[in-house]
Design an enzyme around this catalytic site. Structure first.
Site, PDB file in Angstrom:
ATOM      1  N   SER A  75       0.726  -1.204   0.095  1.00 12.40           N
ATOM      2  CA  SER A  75       0.004   0.049  -0.012  1.00 12.40           C
ATOM      3  C   SER A  75       1.049   1.109   0.104  1.00 12.40           C
ATOM      4  O   SER A  75       2.323   1.177   0.325  1.00 12.40           O
ATOM      5  CB  SER A  75      -0.707   0.022   1.125  1.00 12.40           C
ATOM      6  OG  SER A  75      -1.562   1.141   1.448  1.00 12.40           O
ATOM      7  N   TYR A 118      -2.532  -0.105  10.954  1.00  9.75           N
ATOM      8  CA  TYR A 118      -2.416  -0.573   9.542  1.00  9.75           C
ATOM      9  C   TYR A 118      -1.189  -0.498   8.844  1.00  9.75           C
ATOM     10  O   TYR A 118      -0.764  -1.244   8.025  1.00  9.75           O
ATOM     11  CB  TYR A 118      -3.977   0.016   8.968  1.00  9.75           C
ATOM     12  CG  TYR A 118      -4.068  -0.288   7.599  1.00  9.75           C
ATOM     13  CD1 TYR A 118      -4.371  -1.659   7.036  1.00  9.75           C
ATOM     14  CD2 TYR A 118      -3.530   0.545   6.487  1.00  9.75           C
ATOM     15  CE1 TYR A 118      -4.265  -1.837   5.759  1.00  9.75           C
ATOM     16  CE2 TYR A 118      -3.716   0.180   5.156  1.00  9.75           C
ATOM     17  CZ  TYR A 118      -4.012  -1.022   4.805  1.00  9.75           C
ATOM     18  OH  TYR A 118      -4.095  -1.379   3.572  1.00  9.75           O
TER      19      TYR A 118
HETATM   20  P1  NDP Z   1     -11.533  -5.620   0.244  1.00  8.66           P
HETATM   21  O1  NDP Z   1     -12.299  -5.087   1.256  1.00  8.66           O
HETATM   22  O2  NDP Z   1     -12.545  -5.241  -1.087  1.00  8.66           O
HETATM   23  O3  NDP Z   1     -11.105  -6.984  -0.162  1.00  8.66           O
HETATM   24  C1  NDP Z   1     -10.350  -7.620   0.769  1.00  8.66           C
HETATM   25  C2  NDP Z   1     -10.254  -9.119   0.503  1.00  8.66           C
HETATM   26  O4  NDP Z   1      -9.565  -9.472   1.394  1.00  8.66           O
HETATM   27  C3  NDP Z   1     -11.601  -9.663   0.460  1.00  8.66           C
HETATM   28  O5  NDP Z   1     -11.567 -10.734  -0.597  1.00  8.66           O
HETATM   29  C4  NDP Z   1     -11.521 -10.526   1.912  1.00  8.66           C
HETATM   30  O6  NDP Z   1     -12.109 -11.540   1.795  1.00  8.66           O
HETATM   31  C5  NDP Z   1     -10.098 -10.789   1.944  1.00  8.66           C
HETATM   32  N1  NDP Z   1      -9.756 -11.017   3.544  1.00  8.66           N
HETATM   33  C6  NDP Z   1      -9.489 -10.098   4.227  1.00  8.66           C
HETATM   34  N2  NDP Z   1      -9.409 -10.514   5.653  1.00  8.66           N
HETATM   35  C7  NDP Z   1      -9.003 -11.928   5.334  1.00  8.66           C
HETATM   36  C8  NDP Z   1      -8.575 -12.996   6.207  1.00  8.66           C
HETATM   37  N3  NDP Z   1      -8.588 -13.048   7.346  1.00  8.66           N
HETATM   38  N4  NDP Z   1      -8.700 -14.247   5.682  1.00  8.66           N
HETATM   39  C9  NDP Z   1      -8.944 -14.349   4.052  1.00  8.66           C
HETATM   40  N5  NDP Z   1      -9.257 -13.448   3.298  1.00  8.66           N
HETATM   41  C10 NDP Z   1      -9.315 -12.187   3.900  1.00  8.66           C
HETATM   42  O7  NDP Z   1     -10.383  -4.424  -0.151  1.00  8.66           O
HETATM   43  P2  NDP Z   1      -9.413  -4.367  -1.408  1.00  8.66           P
HETATM   44  O8  NDP Z   1      -9.641  -5.316  -2.434  1.00  8.66           O
HETATM   45  O9  NDP Z   1      -9.065  -2.790  -1.358  1.00  8.66           O
HETATM   46  O10 NDP Z   1      -7.957  -4.844  -0.461  1.00  8.66           O
HETATM   47  C11 NDP Z   1      -7.245  -5.834  -1.061  1.00  8.66           C
HETATM   48  C12 NDP Z   1      -5.662  -5.717  -0.632  1.00  8.66           C
HETATM   49  O11 NDP Z   1      -5.301  -4.351  -1.050  1.00  8.66           O
HETATM   50  C13 NDP Z   1      -5.535  -5.327   0.995  1.00  8.66           C
HETATM   51  O12 NDP Z   1      -4.276  -6.073   1.515  1.00  8.66           O
HETATM   52  C14 NDP Z   1      -5.513  -3.795   1.176  1.00  8.66           C
HETATM   53  O13 NDP Z   1      -4.844  -3.580   2.431  1.00  8.66           O
HETATM   54  C15 NDP Z   1      -4.842  -3.353   0.043  1.00  8.66           C
HETATM   55  N6  NDP Z   1      -4.753  -1.994  -0.319  1.00  8.66           N
HETATM   56  C16 NDP Z   1      -6.019  -1.461  -0.437  1.00  8.66           C
HETATM   57  C17 NDP Z   1      -6.281  -0.147  -0.597  1.00  8.66           C
HETATM   58  C18 NDP Z   1      -7.640   0.571  -0.858  1.00  8.66           C
HETATM   59  O14 NDP Z   1      -7.543   1.643  -0.739  1.00  8.66           O
HETATM   60  N7  NDP Z   1      -8.612  -0.175  -1.232  1.00  8.66           N
HETATM   61  C19 NDP Z   1      -4.933   0.569  -1.129  1.00  8.66           C
HETATM   62  C20 NDP Z   1      -3.699  -0.120  -0.916  1.00  8.66           C
HETATM   63  C21 NDP Z   1      -3.787  -1.347  -0.448  1.00  8.66           C
HETATM   64  P3  NDP Z   1     -13.358 -12.262   2.822  1.00  8.66           P
HETATM   65  O15 NDP Z   1     -13.715 -11.297   3.504  1.00  8.66           O
HETATM   66  O16 NDP Z   1     -14.511 -13.099   1.791  1.00  8.66           O
HETATM   67  O17 NDP Z   1     -12.546 -13.347   3.571  1.00  8.66           O
HETATM   68  C1  8X3 Z   2      -5.138   1.408   1.838  1.00  6.57           C
HETATM   69  C2  8X3 Z   2      -4.984   2.968   1.359  1.00  6.57           C
HETATM   70  O1  8X3 Z   2      -4.480   5.361   2.325  1.00  6.57           O
HETATM   71  O2  8X3 Z   2      -6.377   3.939   2.919  1.00  6.57           O
HETATM   72  O3  8X3 Z   2      -3.831   1.050   2.037  1.00  6.57           O
HETATM   73  O4  8X3 Z   2      -4.193   3.174   4.035  1.00  6.57           O
HETATM   74  S1  8X3 Z   2      -5.084   4.040   2.714  1.00  6.57           S
END
Ligand code: NDP
Ligand code: 8X3
Length: 251
Positions: A138, A151
């Site tokens: 991230s 986080y």
């Molecule tokens: P979402 O909430 O849309 O997706 C998160 C995914 O992770 C879901 O499919 C969820 O599946 C899965 N997940 C979370 N915790 C668990 C767990 N304990 N076991 C198994 N699966 C898990 O968010 P994003 O798509 O945005 O996030 C995906 C990744 O990208 C994360 O690592 C996040 O930190 C990172 N990220 C996101 C950003 C943003 O601004 N959105 C920016 C930078 C990084 P389920 O609940 O079905 O288990």
């Molecule tokens: C997710 C982006 O800026 O919300 O990693 O932390 S931020």
């Protein structure tokens, strides 16, 4: 030969979009997450273009991770591409009032979960002297913002693990990369704010956030480079975002 990808967190957002673009390119898929019904629906859709296997487990549950991965049918056991994507933020509280359950949840999923899955999958890559791991970090792997304490610490850990994994694995011909997105409009903020959709929507108002498809396109770019090319670390931001704390919003 067709490649097989293993994607954690494929039930929504970045992981789901990545599964969709990989399916278009005929990459065989192991899609993972805790919400079984979503996995089943996605599998029905993606099976129209590629072979799909579901694995329903919590990445934070060490035994569940190893049991699930050991249960893969033979034809899905040789993973070529691992996308370590599962993870979330929980809460945005200052450290003196943060909920320790939220901290455990983030540390257990974002760091330990990523490690368990890597530990379960990478030995076979080492044995085959081939493979690719993409760790979803991230902008919070590089900057910290107020209330982002734990986080951001978990994502800084992903950055360190990405470097460490590359040192451990490049000698076996395994590519290790990190993709670090800025603000992406997914369910991420809804999870962070515990289902408060209005609060979550506020995060993405006044500027054009990245979409999950933007990140999936980049991930496909990383996996589709010639094998001698490893995109080791890449930061992708919305044009309106300059840093972890500077986002230009217009209302
Ligand atoms: P979402 O909430 O849309 O997706 C998160 C995914 O992770 C879901 O499919 C969820 O599946 C899965 N997940 C979370 N915790 C668990 C767990 N304990 N076991 C198994 N699966 C898990 O968010 P994003 O798509 O945005 O996030 C995906 C990744 O990208 C994360 O690592 C996040 O930190 C990172 N990220 C996101 C950003 C943003 O601004 N959105 C920016 C930078 C990084 P389920 O609940 O079905 O288990
Ligand atoms: C997710 C982006 O800026 O919300 O990693 O932390 S931020």
């Amino acid at each position: 030969m067709k490649k097989t990808a293993f994607i954690t967190g494929a039930t929504s957002g970045i992981g789901k979009a990545t599964a969709e673009i990989f399916a278009k390119h005929k990459i065989r898929l192991v899609i993972c997450g805790r919400r079984l019904e979503r996995l089943q629906n996605l599998a029905i859709e993606l099976s129209k273009t590629t072979e799909v296997q579901i694995l329903n487990f919590d990445v934070a549950d060490k035994n569940a991770v190893f049991n699930a991965i050991n249960s893969l049918p033979k034809e899905f056991q040789d993973i070529d591409i691992l996308i370590n994507n599962a993870g979330n933020a929980h809460g945005l509280a200052p450290v003196f009032s943060g909920d320790t359950d939220d901290w455990d949840n983030m540390i257990d999923s974002n760091i330990k979960g990523l490690l368990y899955v890597t530990k379960a999958i990478s030995p076979n890559m080492v044995k085959r002297k081939s493979g690719q791991i993409i760790n979803i970090g991230s902008i919070s792997s590089k900057y910290v913002y107020e209330g982002g304490n734990v986080y951001c610490a978990t994502k800084h850990a992903v950055e360190a693990l990405n470097q460490g994994m590359r040192m451990d694995l490049s000698k076996y011909g395994i590519r290790v990369s990190a993709v670090h997105p800025g603000l992406v409009d997914t369910e991420f903020s809804t999870v962070r704010f515990k289902g408060d959709k209005n609060k979550a929507d506020e995060v993405y108002k006044g500027f054009q956030a990245l979409t999950a498809d933007d990140i999936a396109d980049l991930i496909y770019f990383v996996v589709s480079r010639p094998y001698h090319v490893n995109i080791s670390d890449i930061l992708i931001l919305p044009t309106a975002q300059a840093s972890g704390t500077q986002i230009h919003k217009e209302f």
